[in-house]
Design an enzyme around this catalytic site. Structure first.
Site, PDB file in Angstrom:
ATOM      1  CB  CYS A 133     -61.878 -48.237 -26.494  1.00  0.00           C
ATOM      2  SG  CYS A 133     -62.302 -48.487 -28.389  1.00  0.00           S
ATOM      3  CE  LYS A 200     -65.152 -44.184 -31.935  1.00  0.00           C
ATOM      4  NZ  LYS A 200     -63.360 -44.862 -31.811  1.00  0.00           N
ATOM      5  NE  ARG A 210     -65.537 -52.159 -34.778  1.00  0.00           N
ATOM      6  CZ  ARG A 210     -66.425 -51.741 -33.735  1.00  0.00           C
ATOM      7  NH1 ARG A 210     -67.862 -52.809 -33.258  1.00  0.00           N
ATOM      8  NH2 ARG A 210     -67.126 -50.610 -32.789  1.00  0.00           N
ATOM      9  NE  ARG A 222     -65.095 -50.703 -30.348  1.00  0.00           N
ATOM     10  CZ  ARG A 222     -63.500 -51.039 -30.194  1.00  0.00           C
ATOM     11  NH1 ARG A 222     -64.130 -51.738 -29.673  1.00  0.00           N
ATOM     12  NH2 ARG A 222     -63.193 -52.226 -31.711  1.00  0.00           N
ATOM     13  CE  LYS A 253     -64.998 -42.407 -36.248  1.00  0.00           C
ATOM     14  NZ  LYS A 253     -64.030 -43.746 -35.159  1.00  0.00           N
ATOM     15  CB  SER A 279     -64.162 -48.443 -42.482  1.00  0.00           C
ATOM     16  OG  SER A 279     -65.254 -48.935 -41.543  1.00  0.00           O
TER      17      SER A 279
HETATM   18  C1  PBG Z   1     -60.460 -46.730 -32.807  1.00  0.00           C
HETATM   19  C2  PBG Z   1     -61.760 -46.160 -33.855  1.00  0.00           C
HETATM   20  C3  PBG Z   1     -62.494 -46.750 -34.674  1.00  0.00           C
HETATM   21  C4  PBG Z   1     -62.438 -46.254 -35.557  1.00  0.00           C
HETATM   22  C5  PBG Z   1     -61.733 -44.624 -35.413  1.00  0.00           C
HETATM   23  N1  PBG Z   1     -61.019 -44.932 -34.028  1.00  0.00           N
HETATM   24  C6  PBG Z   1     -63.626 -48.241 -34.066  1.00  0.00           C
HETATM   25  C7  PBG Z   1     -64.429 -48.372 -33.293  1.00  0.00           C
HETATM   26  O1  PBG Z   1     -64.662 -47.334 -32.135  1.00  0.00           O
HETATM   27  O2  PBG Z   1     -64.883 -49.189 -33.099  1.00  0.00           O
HETATM   28  C8  PBG Z   1     -63.620 -46.570 -36.901  1.00  0.00           C
HETATM   29  C9  PBG Z   1     -63.012 -45.083 -38.141  1.00  0.00           C
HETATM   30  C10 PBG Z   1     -63.630 -45.799 -39.445  1.00  0.00           C
HETATM   31  O3  PBG Z   1     -64.657 -46.424 -38.722  1.00  0.00           O
HETATM   32  O4  PBG Z   1     -63.476 -45.518 -39.977  1.00  0.00           O
HETATM   33  N2  PBG Z   1     -61.753 -46.249 -31.628  1.00  0.00           N
END
Ligand code: PBG
Length: 329
Positions: A133, A200, A210, A222, A253, A279
């Site tokens: 990121c 997050k 992903r 991450r 989240k 997801s």
């Molecule tokens: C981007 C991002 C992610 C998600 C939303 N924005 C993936 C991550 O951080 O790896 C995940 C959303 C989901 O799983 O529905 N950084």
């Protein structure tokens, strides 16, 4: 005071009929609270289903506009856009390109559906060849914080220029909300709100996303920027920081495994608070429902109601369109 004072208080009296139950319901799920994510990719007439996210596809802008039109007609008030560019590099050029994929999608949506609220995810991982990121210093094996801020700010401004109603940084770099607020203000976008992915977590529940966004990190993980799932106090510090830097709304989240965080964030700060049902939360319900093990509609509505009860004002969910239908039906 919430203790029954009457010695023969019988809670079941208020549960005996649908009319009474409805009258004393404390929480409600409404279509106006929902946000539906979309994945935009280049091309036309492209519709690529995502294996682990039944019902969700990567869409070219023309198809995305079609689906967004149908979702909006069903009652979905807002969308969240992610982009999958044709090419990726080590400075995430596609994230802030004037004609980048998200920027194109925003313009098309604002032109065709002016009544739809368009939120853009501001992150670099989908545009970076390595999938992180932020900018990577390979020799040091690090994601660099401050150099990344400039790119995030550029991405946010380019989204606002395209017409985004709200920008939502999801990168978890320190100081990004301030950097984005300053850049937006400097470019004349004082009125563009920031929905910050404030708390997050480094979560295994992002697995299917992903695949959807083609953004899995190619090395490492991450955990040096997203939060440790063990921490709750730290989430409050993250949210406090983002609010101090100018966030207008804050997000927790994932959602289901973090309802305690959602509750504390809402009660501590009282800010408009979003929950992202990510997801794998979607995938788990879909998979179990496909096997006939659970009732998809009942389980989805109950999970989202739980997020509302915990304190969510806004819920980002891949089921938003279905939910709008269910709420009417
Ligand atoms: C981007 C991002 C992610 C998600 C939303 N924005 C993936 C991550 O951080 O790896 C995940 C959303 C989901 O799983 O529905 N950084």
């Amino acid at each position: 005071m919430n203790q029954p004072a009457f010695p023969d208080y019988r809670p079941r009296r208020m549960r005996q009929s649908p009319l009474l139950r409805r009258m004393v319901a404390e929480t409600e799920l409404n279509a106006r609270q929902l946000v539906l994510p979309f994945f935009a990719r280049p091309g036309s007439k492209v519709r690529r289903p995502i294996g682990a996210m039944p019902g969700v596809s990567q869409l070219s802008v023309d198809e995305l506009v079609k689906d967004a039109t149908a979702a909006h007609a069903a009652g979905v008030p807002a969308v969240l856009l992610f982009g999958i560019p044709d090419t990726k590099d080590e400075k995430a050029s596609g994230a802030y390109a004037r004609n980048g994929i998200v920027q194109q999608a925003v313009r098309a949506l604002k032109r065709e559906l002016p009544g739809l609220l368009v939120i853009t995810d501001v992150c670099l991982c989908e545009y970076m060849s390595h999938g992180h990121c932020g900018i990577v210093h390979r020799a040091a094996g690090k994601v660099l914080n401050d150099p990344t801020l400039k790119l995030l700010a550029r991405a946010a401004v380019s989204h606002a220029e395209a017409g985004a109603d709200v920008v939502a940084p999801s990168d978890m770099m320190d100081g990004r909300v301030r950097a984005i607020r300053t850049a937006l203000d400097g470019a004349g976008f004082q009125d563009t709100p920031i929905l910050s992915y404030a708390a997050k977590y480094a979560s295994a529940f992002y697995g299917p996303f992903r695949e959807a966004a083609e953004s899995a990190p190619q090395f490492g993980d991450r955990r040096s920027y997203q939060m440790n799932p063990a921490n709750a106090e730290e989430a409050l510090r993250e949210v406090a920081l983002d609010i101090a830097e100018g966030a207008d709304m804050v997000m927790v989240k994932p959602a289901l495994a973090y309802l305690d965080i959602l509750h504390r964030v809402k009660t501590t700060f009282g800010y408009p608070t979003a929950a992202y049902a990510v997801s794998a939360e979607h995938a788990m319900i879909k998979a179990a429902a496909e096997k006939g093990w659970i009732d998809e509609r009942a389980v989805t509505l109950e999970a989202l109601l739980g997020m509302r009860r915990a304190g969510a004002d806004i819920i980002i969910t891949y089921a938003a369109k279905d939910v709008c239908g269910w709420l009417k039906g």
